[in-house]
Design a protein around this motif. Structure first.
Motif, short mmCIF file in Angstrom:
data_model
loop_
_atom_site.label_atom_id
_atom_site.label_comp_id
_atom_site.label_asym_id
_atom_site.label_seq_id
_atom_site.Cartn_x
_atom_site.Cartn_y
_atom_site.Cartn_z
N GLN A 160 -80.93 -36.44 6.73
CA GLN A 160 -80.31 -37.80 7.28
C GLN A 160 -79.30 -38.38 6.39
O GLN A 160 -78.27 -38.67 6.84
N LYS A 161 -79.47 -38.20 5.25
CA LYS A 161 -78.93 -39.08 4.18
C LYS A 161 -77.40 -38.36 4.23
O LYS A 161 -76.37 -38.75 4.10
N ASN A 162 -77.43 -36.88 4.26
CA ASN A 162 -76.25 -36.13 4.36
C ASN A 162 -75.52 -35.76 5.61
O ASN A 162 -74.65 -34.90 5.62
N ALA A 163 -76.16 -36.49 6.62
CA ALA A 163 -75.38 -36.38 7.93
C ALA A 163 -75.31 -37.63 8.67
O ALA A 163 -75.92 -38.23 9.59
N PRO A 164 -73.97 -38.28 8.18
CA PRO A 164 -73.69 -39.70 8.87
C PRO A 164 -73.62 -39.49 10.40
O PRO A 164 -73.83 -40.65 11.11
N LYS A 165 -73.54 -38.30 11.03
CA LYS A 165 -73.49 -38.26 12.45
C LYS A 165 -74.77 -38.63 13.15
O LYS A 165 -74.87 -38.96 14.27
N LEU A 166 -75.86 -38.44 12.36
CA LEU A 166 -77.35 -39.02 12.86
C LEU A 166 -77.54 -40.48 12.76
O LEU A 166 -78.49 -40.89 13.32
N TRP A 167 -76.77 -40.88 12.04
CA TRP A 167 -77.31 -42.46 11.63
C TRP A 167 -77.12 -43.22 12.90
O TRP A 167 -77.93 -44.45 12.85
N HIS A 168 -76.27 -43.29 13.79
CA HIS A 168 -76.15 -44.11 15.03
C HIS A 168 -77.27 -44.03 15.92
O HIS A 168 -77.79 -44.98 16.40
N SER A 169 -77.88 -42.90 15.94
CA SER A 169 -78.99 -42.84 16.79
C SER A 169 -80.34 -43.54 16.10
O SER A 169 -81.20 -44.07 16.80
N ILE A 170 -80.30 -43.51 14.80
CA ILE A 170 -81.52 -44.16 14.05
C ILE A 170 -81.17 -45.71 13.99
O ILE A 170 -81.86 -46.52 14.33
N SER A 171 -80.01 -46.05 13.58
CA SER A 171 -79.47 -47.63 13.80
C SER A 171 -79.43 -48.07 14.90
O SER A 171 -79.81 -49.24 15.30
N GLY A 172 -79.21 -47.12 16.16
CA GLY A 172 -79.14 -47.64 17.44
C GLY A 172 -80.54 -48.05 17.81
O GLY A 172 -80.81 -48.81 18.88
N SER A 173 -81.71 -47.00 17.59
CA SER A 173 -82.91 -47.46 18.00
C SER A 173 -83.40 -48.85 17.35
O SER A 173 -84.29 -49.67 18.02
N VAL A 174 -83.00 -49.17 16.02
CA VAL A 174 -83.59 -50.09 15.46
C VAL A 174 -82.62 -51.66 16.07
O VAL A 174 -83.41 -52.61 16.13
N TYR A 175 -81.48 -51.45 16.39
CA TYR A 175 -80.60 -52.19 16.95
C TYR A 175 -81.19 -52.72 18.15
O TYR A 175 -81.38 -53.89 18.61
N VAL A 176 -81.60 -51.82 19.25
CA VAL A 176 -82.15 -52.31 20.63
C VAL A 176 -83.59 -52.81 20.36
O VAL A 176 -83.73 -53.81 21.25
N ARG A 177 -84.06 -52.50 19.31
CA ARG A 177 -85.52 -53.08 19.14
C ARG A 177 -85.50 -54.37 18.62
O ARG A 177 -86.07 -55.47 19.13
N ASP A 178 -84.79 -54.54 17.44
CA ASP A 178 -84.75 -55.73 16.66
C ASP A 178 -83.74 -56.82 17.37
O ASP A 178 -83.89 -57.95 16.83
N TYR A 179 -82.37 -56.25 17.61
CA TYR A 179 -81.40 -57.09 17.77
C TYR A 179 -81.26 -57.74 19.43
O TYR A 179 -80.86 -58.63 19.99
N LEU A 180 -81.64 -56.48 20.20
CA LEU A 180 -81.78 -56.76 21.83
C LEU A 180 -82.94 -57.00 22.17
O LEU A 180 -83.06 -57.57 23.40
N GLY A 181 -84.01 -56.93 21.48
CA GLY A 181 -85.40 -57.27 21.90
C GLY A 181 -85.99 -56.36 22.72
O GLY A 181 -86.96 -56.51 23.35
N ILE A 182 -85.56 -55.36 22.87
CA ILE A 182 -85.96 -54.16 23.87
C ILE A 182 -87.54 -53.72 23.32
O ILE A 182 -87.64 -53.47 22.13
N LYS A 183 -88.66 -53.85 23.90
CA LYS A 183 -90.18 -53.66 23.35
C LYS A 183 -90.50 -52.20 24.13
O LYS A 183 -91.40 -51.76 23.69
N ASN A 184 -89.85 -51.74 25.02
CA ASN A 184 -90.09 -50.47 25.54
C ASN A 184 -89.95 -49.29 24.53
O ASN A 184 -88.83 -49.03 24.51
N ASN A 185 -91.19 -48.61 23.95
CA ASN A 185 -90.89 -47.63 23.01
C ASN A 185 -90.29 -46.62 23.60
O ASN A 185 -89.56 -45.64 22.82
N ASP A 186 -90.37 -46.19 25.00
CA ASP A 186 -89.58 -45.28 25.56
C ASP A 186 -88.31 -45.03 25.39
O ASP A 186 -87.42 -44.27 24.89
N ILE A 187 -87.65 -46.39 25.77
CA ILE A 187 -86.25 -46.53 25.67
C ILE A 187 -85.66 -46.48 24.14
O ILE A 187 -84.74 -45.85 23.78
N ILE A 188 -86.61 -47.17 23.21
CA ILE A 188 -86.19 -46.89 21.80
C ILE A 188 -86.32 -45.65 21.22
O ILE A 188 -85.41 -45.20 20.58
N ASN A 189 -87.53 -44.76 21.55
CA ASN A 189 -87.30 -43.40 21.41
C ASN A 189 -86.12 -42.64 21.99
O ASN A 189 -85.61 -41.53 21.39
#
Length: 193
Positions: A79-108
């Motif tokens: 992951q450190k060497n593949a910036p193309k993967l970062w958006h999916s990881i940061s996106g999952s945190v963003y929807v959980r922590d910034y948008l407040g989505i609690k549904n783990n299925d959406i987050i995953n």
């Protein structure tokens, strides 16, 4: 944290991305709903995960890394060497922590839409495939992918895994273990004649 309703996510992401990425996100949401209808998945969840799957894709790389770190995620060596993967990881945190989505299925579904993984839920599979088959996609064999997606998600996923693994290996790029786990699970679950 925001208190957006499902109907407001489209307007929200419009402010976060350029025209192409916005069109792609809308197309993925539409394709996810179409697949949800075929496979019996909740259409609202499919739309939400589809419209948000690339929410951080156009964020600066340092911002993506900060969101990942703030979310308590430590990137592995691939992951450190593949910036193309970062958006999916940061996106999952963003929807959980910034948008407040609690549904783990959406987050995953957001988290694994790029690599897949073993043990994916129906929604995760739908978003993974919808990202590959959205209306604006025009890569070689996309029509085969679309046709397979209407038969079984697993056949479409296997095709996409082979496509991705082949593409990465031809460029001598690392393949994330989640992608390999997804591929191996699909291969091992194929009904043998």
């Amino acid at each position: 944290m925001t208190d957006l309703k499902t109907s407001e996510y489209k307007d929200f992401i419009r402010l976060k991305m350029g025209d192409y990425r916005f069109t792609h996100s809308v197309n993925v949401a539409d394709e996810a709903v179409a697949l949800a209808k075929i496979y019996g998945c909740d259409e609202e969840l499919a739309y939400t995960a589809g419209i948000l799957h690339d929410v951080t894709k156009e964020f600066p790389k340092d911002e993506q890394l900060q969101i990942i770190a703030d979310g308590g995620i430590i990137l592995d060596s691939v992951q450190k060497n593949a910036p193309k993967l970062w958006h999916s990881i940061s996106g999952s945190v963003y929807v959980r922590d910034y948008l407040g989505i609690k549904n783990n299925d959406i987050i995953n579904a957001v988290r694994y839409h790029t690599t897949g993984r073993a043990g994916m839920s129906l929604l995760e599979k739908i978003i993974y495939i919808a990202d590959f088959t959205s209306a604006e996609r025009s890569y070689k064999d996309v029509d085969i992918m679309r046709e397979l997606s209407r038969k079984t998600l697993e056949d479409a996923m296997l095709f996409s895994c082979k496509f991705t693994i082949g593409n990465l290996s031809s460029k001598e790029l690392a393949i994330h273990p989640d992608q390999l786990d997804c591929y191996n699970e699909l291969v091992l679950n194929i009904e043998r004649e």
